[in-house]
Scaffold this motif. Structure first.
Motif, PDB file in Angstrom:
ATOM      1  N   LEU A   6      32.200  53.834  32.809  1.00 37.56           N
ATOM      2  CA  LEU A   6      32.318  52.503  33.258  1.00 37.56           C
ATOM      3  C   LEU A   6      31.699  52.433  34.982  1.00 37.56           C
ATOM      4  CD1 LEU A   6      34.187  50.066  33.304  1.00 37.56           C
ATOM      5  CD2 LEU A   6      35.642  51.022  34.430  1.00 37.56           C
ATOM      6  N   THR A   7      30.600  51.069  34.429  1.00 38.34           N
ATOM      7  CA  THR A   7      29.969  51.096  36.147  1.00 38.34           C
ATOM      8  C   THR A   7      30.384  49.499  36.310  1.00 38.34           C
ATOM      9  OG1 THR A   7      28.048  50.124  34.851  1.00 38.34           O
ATOM     10  CG2 THR A   7      27.310  52.655  34.897  1.00 38.34           C
ATOM     11  N   GLU A   8      31.202  48.794  35.975  1.00 42.12           N
ATOM     12  CA  GLU A   8      31.446  47.265  36.609  1.00 42.12           C
ATOM     13  C   GLU A   8      32.992  47.035  35.642  1.00 42.12           C
ATOM     14  OE1 GLU A   8      29.423  43.907  35.165  1.00 42.12           O
ATOM     15  OE2 GLU A   8      26.970  45.003  36.163  1.00 42.12           O
ATOM     16  N   LEU A   9      33.327  46.315  37.078  1.00 39.95           N
ATOM     17  CA  LEU A   9      35.039  46.468  36.956  1.00 39.95           C
ATOM     18  C   LEU A   9      35.375  44.387  36.533  1.00 39.95           C
ATOM     19  CD1 LEU A   9      37.975  47.191  35.688  1.00 39.95           C
ATOM     20  CD2 LEU A   9      38.539  47.946  38.180  1.00 39.95           C
ATOM     21  N   ASP A  10      35.572  44.062  36.025  1.00 38.97           N
ATOM     22  CA  ASP A  10      35.511  42.657  36.553  1.00 38.97           C
ATOM     23  C   ASP A  10      37.037  42.307  37.302  1.00 38.97           C
ATOM     24  OD1 ASP A  10      36.523  40.180  36.678  1.00 38.97           O
ATOM     25  OD2 ASP A  10      34.447  39.461  35.304  1.00 38.97           O
ATOM     26  N   LEU A  11      37.477  42.019  37.226  1.00 42.59           N
ATOM     27  CA  LEU A  11      39.277  41.944  37.630  1.00 42.59           C
ATOM     28  C   LEU A  11      39.502  40.084  38.400  1.00 42.59           C
ATOM     29  CD1 LEU A  11      40.607  45.136  39.021  1.00 42.59           C
ATOM     30  CD2 LEU A  11      40.919  44.022  36.290  1.00 42.59           C
ATOM     31  N   ARG A  12      38.660  39.959  37.963  1.00 46.50           N
ATOM     32  CA  ARG A  12      39.080  37.529  38.694  1.00 46.50           C
ATOM     33  C   ARG A  12      40.138  36.818  38.063  1.00 46.50           C
ATOM     34  NH1 ARG A  12      32.981  36.557  37.710  1.00 46.50           N
ATOM     35  NH2 ARG A  12      33.093  37.326  36.076  1.00 46.50           N
ATOM     36  N   HIS A  13      40.852  35.995  39.016  1.00 46.12           N
ATOM     37  CA  HIS A  13      41.914  35.729  38.199  1.00 46.12           C
ATOM     38  C   HIS A  13      42.754  36.859  37.783  1.00 46.12           C
ATOM     39  CE1 HIS A  13      39.658  31.932  38.844  1.00 46.12           C
ATOM     40  NE2 HIS A  13      38.475  32.615  38.215  1.00 46.12           N
ATOM     41  N   CYS A  14      43.621  37.461  38.252  1.00 42.76           N
ATOM     42  CA  CYS A  14      44.538  38.662  37.523  1.00 42.76           C
ATOM     43  C   CYS A  14      45.386  38.495  38.176  1.00 42.76           C
ATOM     44  CB  CYS A  14      43.048  39.904  37.787  1.00 42.76           C
ATOM     45  SG  CYS A  14      42.517  40.068  35.634  1.00 42.76           S
ATOM     46  N   PHE A  15      45.352  37.612  38.837  1.00 38.66           N
ATOM     47  CA  PHE A  15      46.764  37.627  39.890  1.00 38.66           C
ATOM     48  C   PHE A  15      46.859  38.822  41.068  1.00 38.66           C
ATOM     49  CE2 PHE A  15      47.484  34.584  36.339  1.00 38.66           C
ATOM     50  CZ  PHE A  15      47.106  33.314  37.335  1.00 38.66           C
ATOM     51  N   LEU A  16      46.146  39.655  41.585  1.00 40.29           N
ATOM     52  CA  LEU A  16      46.597  40.719  42.013  1.00 40.29           C
ATOM     53  C   LEU A  16      46.362  40.095  43.777  1.00 40.29           C
ATOM     54  CD1 LEU A  16      43.015  42.879  41.295  1.00 40.29           C
ATOM     55  CD2 LEU A  16      45.483  43.136  40.015  1.00 40.29           C
ATOM     56  N   ASP A  17      47.797  41.507  43.757  1.00 45.14           N
ATOM     57  CA  ASP A  17      48.063  40.836  45.292  1.00 45.14           C
ATOM     58  C   ASP A  17      48.110  42.056  45.800  1.00 45.14           C
ATOM     59  OD1 ASP A  17      50.039  42.127  44.545  1.00 45.14           O
ATOM     60  OD2 ASP A  17      51.059  40.339  44.471  1.00 45.14           O
ATOM     61  N   GLN A  18      48.358  42.171  47.238  1.00 42.01           N
ATOM     62  CA  GLN A  18      49.107  43.666  48.210  1.00 42.01           C
ATOM     63  C   GLN A  18      49.878  44.357  47.332  1.00 42.01           C
ATOM     64  OE1 GLN A  18      51.349  41.144  51.902  1.00 42.01           O
ATOM     65  NE2 GLN A  18      52.281  43.556  51.305  1.00 42.01           N
ATOM     66  N   ASP A  19      50.628  43.491  46.428  1.00 42.61           N
ATOM     67  CA  ASP A  19      51.711  45.339  45.547  1.00 42.61           C
ATOM     68  C   ASP A  19      51.185  45.768  44.579  1.00 42.61           C
ATOM     69  OD1 ASP A  19      54.165  44.320  47.448  1.00 42.61           O
ATOM     70  OD2 ASP A  19      54.495  42.730  46.376  1.00 42.61           O
ATOM     71  N   SER A  20      49.776  45.105  44.092  1.00 37.48           N
ATOM     72  CA  SER A  20      48.744  45.837  43.121  1.00 37.48           C
ATOM     73  C   SER A  20      48.768  46.911  43.599  1.00 37.48           C
ATOM     74  CB  SER A  20      47.989  44.700  42.758  1.00 37.48           C
ATOM     75  OG  SER A  20      48.480  43.265  42.084  1.00 37.48           O
ATOM     76  N   PHE A  21      48.576  47.438  45.031  1.00 36.08           N
ATOM     77  CA  PHE A  21      47.772  48.686  45.596  1.00 36.08           C
ATOM     78  C   PHE A  21      48.845  49.516  45.942  1.00 36.08           C
ATOM     79  CE2 PHE A  21      44.461  45.878  46.065  1.00 36.08           C
ATOM     80  CZ  PHE A  21      43.422  46.066  45.670  1.00 36.08           C
ATOM     81  N   ALA A  22      49.815  49.222  45.524  1.00 38.02           N
ATOM     82  CA  ALA A  22      51.222  50.332  46.353  1.00 38.02           C
ATOM     83  C   ALA A  22      51.175  51.513  45.867  1.00 38.02           C
ATOM     84  CB  ALA A  22      52.024  49.422  45.982  1.00 38.02           C
ATOM     85  N   ASP A  23      51.093  51.460  44.383  1.00 42.29           N
ATOM     86  CA  ASP A  23      51.615  53.174  43.678  1.00 42.29           C
ATOM     87  C   ASP A  23      49.798  53.866  43.812  1.00 42.29           C
ATOM     88  OD1 ASP A  23      49.401  51.745  42.060  1.00 42.29           O
ATOM     89  OD2 ASP A  23      50.638  51.950  40.595  1.00 42.29           O
ATOM     90  N   GLY A  24      48.950  53.372  44.567  1.00 41.10           N
ATOM     91  CA  GLY A  24      47.550  53.962  44.221  1.00 41.10           C
ATOM     92  C   GLY A  24      46.857  54.307  43.052  1.00 41.10           C
TER      93      GLY A  24
END
Length: 256
Positions: A6-24
């Motif tokens: 995997l070389t590209e990751l497209d997560l546009r318009h996925c409603f990610l916020d600060q909690d999306s990084f909480a569990d690492g």
């Protein structure tokens, strides 16, 4: 095995916020999988999300990061100073990042100052900052002049005409001058080693640079092509000596 490809990751318009990084989990994947392009635009990451993201990407091999319209808000400025400063730190720390897109984020004066200050010491080639009306265009023009690898800098069209033209001039000079500067540096190295470096007397220089470095440079530097480029450049502009002096300074800084 599939993730390693995997070389590209497209997560546009996925409603990610600060909690999306909480569990690492997401950051761990970004740090372990050799992703080169990451698209996170149009997500409400917020200031906290960008801080965590920027810190987590420092040791990755990411080359392109797209953070358009990520919704950072601080007193009317979408990209607050802490968020922009975290991205500025990422620019200085990353050895691989070449493209950073921050369009439509209303970056304020402090954030712009941090990004412009970090630009000359980064390896960035493209910085996209359109729809950020509060930017200081002159600051970025000055930074572009000191950052020879920058070949694309997109600023808001609402900035004063003089600032836009100064930035464009600096970036265009980088586009034309990058191969020339490399040739001038090769010539300067050749001149320095052939005319000024005494292997017997300048033992301190040899110790400082390292025997292997000097041997490699003697083997690989070619005077002919570089000197032809330099002559053509100097004749066109009537500044052979100033070009040569600049090349020597660049070479000396590389040696340092």
């Amino acid at each position: 095995m599939a993730c390693q490809q995997l070389t590209e990751l497209d997560l546009r318009h996925c409603f990610l916020d600060q909690d999306s990084f909480a569990d690492g989990t997401l950051l761990t994947m970004l740090q372990t999988v050799p992703i080169s392009s990451l698209y996170l635009s149009n997500n409400p990451l917020g200031d906290a999300g960008v801080l965590v993201l920027a810190n987590g990407l420092r040791d990755t091999r990411l080359r392109e990061l797209y953070l358009n319209n990520v919704g950072l808000v601080e007193e009317g400025e979408f990209i607050s100073a802490p968020g922009a400063k975290a991205l500025a730190d990422l620019l200085q720390a990353s050895k691989h990042l070449r493209v950073l897109a921050l369009n439509e984020n209303g970056i304020g004066s402090q954030g712009a100052k941090a990004l412009a200050s970090a630009l000359p010491s980064s390896r960035l080639e493209q910085l996209l900052l359109s729809a950020n009306a509060r930017l200081d265009g002159k600051r970025f023009a000055d930074a572009a002049e000191r950052h020879l690898t920058l070949t694309s800098l997109m600023l808001p069209t609402t900035l004063p005409y003089e600032q836009l033209m100064a930035t464009r001039k600096a970036v265009e000079a980088n586009r034309r001058g990058k191969p020339l500067v490399a040739a001038l540096q090769r010539l300067a190295f050749s001149k320095l080693f052939a005319e000024r470096l005494n292997w017997a007397a300048d033992s301190e220089i040899i110790d400082a640079l390292g025997q292997d470095v000097l041997s490699t440079l003697f083997e690989t530097v070619s005077v002919g092509p570089a000197e032809r480029v330099m002559t053509k450049f100097a004749r066109a502009r009537g500044q052979r000596e100033s070009a040569y002096d600049r090349a020597l300074r660049l070479a000396a800084s590389e040696c340092g």
